[in-house]
Design an enzyme around this catalytic site. Structure first.
Site, PDB file in Angstrom:
ATOM      1  N   LYS A  44      22.279  40.822  34.223  1.00 17.09           N
ATOM      2  CA  LYS A  44      23.129  39.633  34.261  1.00 17.09           C
ATOM      3  C   LYS A  44      23.304  39.162  35.706  1.00 17.09           C
ATOM      4  CE  LYS A  44      27.800  40.254  33.905  1.00 17.09           C
ATOM      5  NZ  LYS A  44      28.915  39.420  34.289  1.00 17.09           N
ATOM      6  N   LYS A  71      28.456  38.813  40.425  1.00 18.69           N
ATOM      7  CA  LYS A  71      29.050  38.694  41.761  1.00 18.69           C
ATOM      8  C   LYS A  71      28.749  39.910  42.610  1.00 18.69           C
ATOM      9  CE  LYS A  71      33.203  36.436  40.052  1.00 18.69           C
ATOM     10  NZ  LYS A  71      34.271  36.937  39.189  1.00 18.69           N
ATOM     11  N   LYS A 116      30.608  49.482  34.770  1.00 20.44           N
ATOM     12  CA  LYS A 116      31.268  49.351  36.082  1.00 20.44           C
ATOM     13  C   LYS A 116      31.630  50.707  36.675  1.00 20.44           C
ATOM     14  CE  LYS A 116      32.682  44.640  36.178  1.00 20.44           C
ATOM     15  NZ  LYS A 116      33.630  43.642  36.579  1.00 20.44           N
TER      16      LYS A 116
HETATM   17  N1  AQP Z   1      25.766  35.854  34.226  1.00 20.32           N
HETATM   18  C1  AQP Z   1      26.672  35.198  33.521  1.00 20.32           C
HETATM   19  N2  AQP Z   1      26.298  34.268  32.614  1.00 20.32           N
HETATM   20  C2  AQP Z   1      27.218  33.576  31.892  1.00 20.32           C
HETATM   21  N3  AQP Z   1      28.556  33.756  32.046  1.00 20.32           N
HETATM   22  C3  AQP Z   1      28.970  34.668  32.945  1.00 20.32           C
HETATM   23  N4  AQP Z   1      30.189  35.091  33.322  1.00 20.32           N
HETATM   24  C4  AQP Z   1      30.062  36.044  34.281  1.00 20.32           C
HETATM   25  N5  AQP Z   1      28.775  36.277  34.548  1.00 20.32           N
HETATM   26  C5  AQP Z   1      28.067  35.433  33.727  1.00 20.32           C
HETATM   27  C6  AQP Z   1      31.430  34.550  32.790  1.00 20.32           C
HETATM   28  O1  AQP Z   1      32.226  34.082  33.864  1.00 20.32           O
HETATM   29  C7  AQP Z   1      33.604  34.246  33.513  1.00 20.32           C
HETATM   30  C8  AQP Z   1      34.325  34.914  34.634  1.00 20.32           C
HETATM   31  O2  AQP Z   1      33.793  36.193  34.853  1.00 20.32           O
HETATM   32  P1  AQP Z   1      34.625  37.226  35.710  1.00 20.32           P
HETATM   33  O3  AQP Z   1      34.557  36.866  37.109  1.00 20.32           O
HETATM   34  O4  AQP Z   1      35.980  37.312  35.180  1.00 20.32           O
HETATM   35  O5  AQP Z   1      34.013  38.606  35.367  1.00 20.32           O
HETATM   36  P2  AQP Z   1      32.606  39.234  35.457  1.00 20.32           P
HETATM   37  O6  AQP Z   1      31.956  39.081  34.121  1.00 20.32           O
HETATM   38  O7  AQP Z   1      32.848  40.622  35.867  1.00 20.32           O
HETATM   39  O8  AQP Z   1      31.815  38.442  36.559  1.00 20.32           O
HETATM   40  P3  AQP Z   1      30.610  38.964  37.369  1.00 20.32           P
HETATM   41  O9  AQP Z   1      30.164  37.800  38.129  1.00 20.32           O
HETATM   42  O10 AQP Z   1      29.592  39.618  36.533  1.00 20.32           O
HETATM   43  O11 AQP Z   1      31.275  40.043  38.334  1.00 20.32           O
HETATM   44  P4  AQP Z   1      30.897  41.557  38.547  1.00 20.32           P
HETATM   45  O12 AQP Z   1      29.760  41.532  39.436  1.00 20.32           O
HETATM   46  O13 AQP Z   1      32.127  42.132  39.173  1.00 20.32           O
HETATM   47  O14 AQP Z   1      30.579  42.164  37.214  1.00 20.32           O
HETATM   48  C9  AQP Z   1      33.649  35.034  32.206  1.00 20.32           C
HETATM   49  O15 AQP Z   1      33.852  34.123  31.138  1.00 20.32           O
HETATM   50  C10 AQP Z   1      32.272  35.639  32.125  1.00 20.32           C
HETATM   51  O16 AQP Z   1      31.860  35.852  30.789  1.00 20.32           O
END
Ligand code: AQP
Length: 359
Positions: free
Chosen positions: A219, A222, A115
């Protein structure tokens, strides 16, 4: 001596663009668990501000994640649904854990490296210390089980290390104050009485890491600048179908067995999504679709995704039109969460030796 009461804790950040990975990796798994153990599902807004958030969008996204929990079937009568910032104990315990965790532990966290990228010197201190806040989220309730996607594995290991170090550093004191719980897994490195449980990660099933629809090595996320990379939980039927149609694949037909997906990241991802949405195994999906081209598989996947996701999107829209009901759920949840966290933080202050003069 008592044993730890089983308790589930998990959270999602209100950072916009909730997607299929968040749903399959986390939110959909909350629903059956609420009938198995006391469960707490948090909208982790304090985590969200580790990177800049527009205040109005943060408020909107906080309501939206709550709406997603409700639309997916989390029942606020069974599970506690709340937003993190409303229960002060999270940040208080996070500070204490800042003083327990070691710099070297946090420097190993790959999510910070991903990040912060090349600009780590300019990242917030909060982004670096994020895993300590996550440990505090879980341990402020002495939660024993945490359902998350695979990307959170390293953070959960850190939570276990923090709990372990706290239990070891204060072992005598925990015993003296009569606050210990029998260690369910005694070992030479771990005292026979613990204050914090050593949390069980629940990372299982075919959807622990849903990949981008545009690049099978990244992955689904968001923050991906390409909206075509993810299926948002608010996408309508046409948009879901369009994104699946445009999803990257290779030129080969689907294999008949799981071994045939090796080295075919995009195919593996789409089969995994189908399996998770249908509740079948990848083997079963390949038994049905093996030998077929993506031109046949993609419409079937679209139909399945629309059947599963469109009613949820409709329900999210309905709920978002009634922000007061959403806030009532969060208010009730925050009160119930505080009732659990307050006595735990009171114990922690006593264990540390803080002189309490205002009770
Ligand atoms: N691609 C994924 N596959 C399976 N599980 C996922 N999670 C996130 N992406 C995937 C799971 O969703 C929960 C919430 O995630 P979060 O919003 O707290 O954090 P994150 O991992 O940072 O989500 P993003 O979507 O990937 O955001 P950015 O783009 O900011 O990095 C968690 O249980 C996570 O494991």
């Amino acid at each position: 001596m008592s044993a730890f009461q089983p308790r589930v804790f998990s959270g999602v950040q209100p950072t916009g663009n909730l997607h299929l990975g968040n749903y399959l990796g986390a939110i959909s798994r909350f629903v059956p668990l609420q009938d198995q153990m006391p469960s707490m599902y948090c909208v982790v807004d304090s985590h969200a501000i580790t990177v800049w958030q527009n205040p109005e969008e943060l408020t909107h996204s906080t309501r939206e994640v709550t709406a997603a929990y409700l639309a997916a079937g989390v029942d606020p009568k069974k599970a506690i649904i709340f937003n993190q910032s409303q229960v002060r104990e999270h940040t208080e315990l996070a500070w204490i854990f800042n003083c327990i965790a070691r710099m070297g532990w946090l420097k190993r966290m790959t999510q910070f490296k991903d990040k912060a990228g090349k600009n780590a010197e300019n990242a917030s201190v909060g982004l670096f210390a994020y895993p300590n806040l996550m440990a505090a989220d879980i341990l402020a309730y002495r939660a024993t089980h945490v359902p998350v996607g695979d990307d959170q594995k390293q953070h959960l290991e850190l939570t276990r290390d923090i709990a372990q170090k706290f239990n070891n550093d204060f072992a005598e004191r925990i015993k003296e104050l009569g606050l210990g719980v029998a260690n369910p897994n005694p070992s030479p490195e771990s005292p026979d009485e613990l204050y914090f449980p050593i949390t069980e990660p629940m990372i299982a099933g075919p959807a622990t890491r849903i990949m981008s629809l545009r690049d099978g090595s990244k992955k689904m996320s968001k923050s991906d600048p390409s909206d075509l990379s993810r299926i948002n939980l608010t996408d309508d039927a046409d948009m879901i179908a369009k994104k699946i149609k445009k999803a990257k694949t290779d030129a080969e037909p689907l294999p008949s067995e799981v071994g045939g997906l090796e080295g075919r990241k995009e195919a593996d991802n789409l089969v995994g999504i189908y399996a998770a949405l249908s509740g079948d195994s990848k083997s079963k999906v390949l038994a049905d679709f093996g030998g077929q081209q993506f031109s046949a598989f993609k419409p079937a996947l679209s139909e399945l995704a629309v059947t599963k996701l469109a009613p949820m999107a409709d329900e999210m829209r309905r709920l978002m039109d009634d922000p007061q009901s959403i806030e009532a759920v969060l208010r009730d949840g925050a009160e119930r969460a505080s009732e659990i966290a307050e006595p735990i933080l009171h114990d922690v202050r006593r264990i540390l030796g803080f002189l309490e003069v205002r009770r």
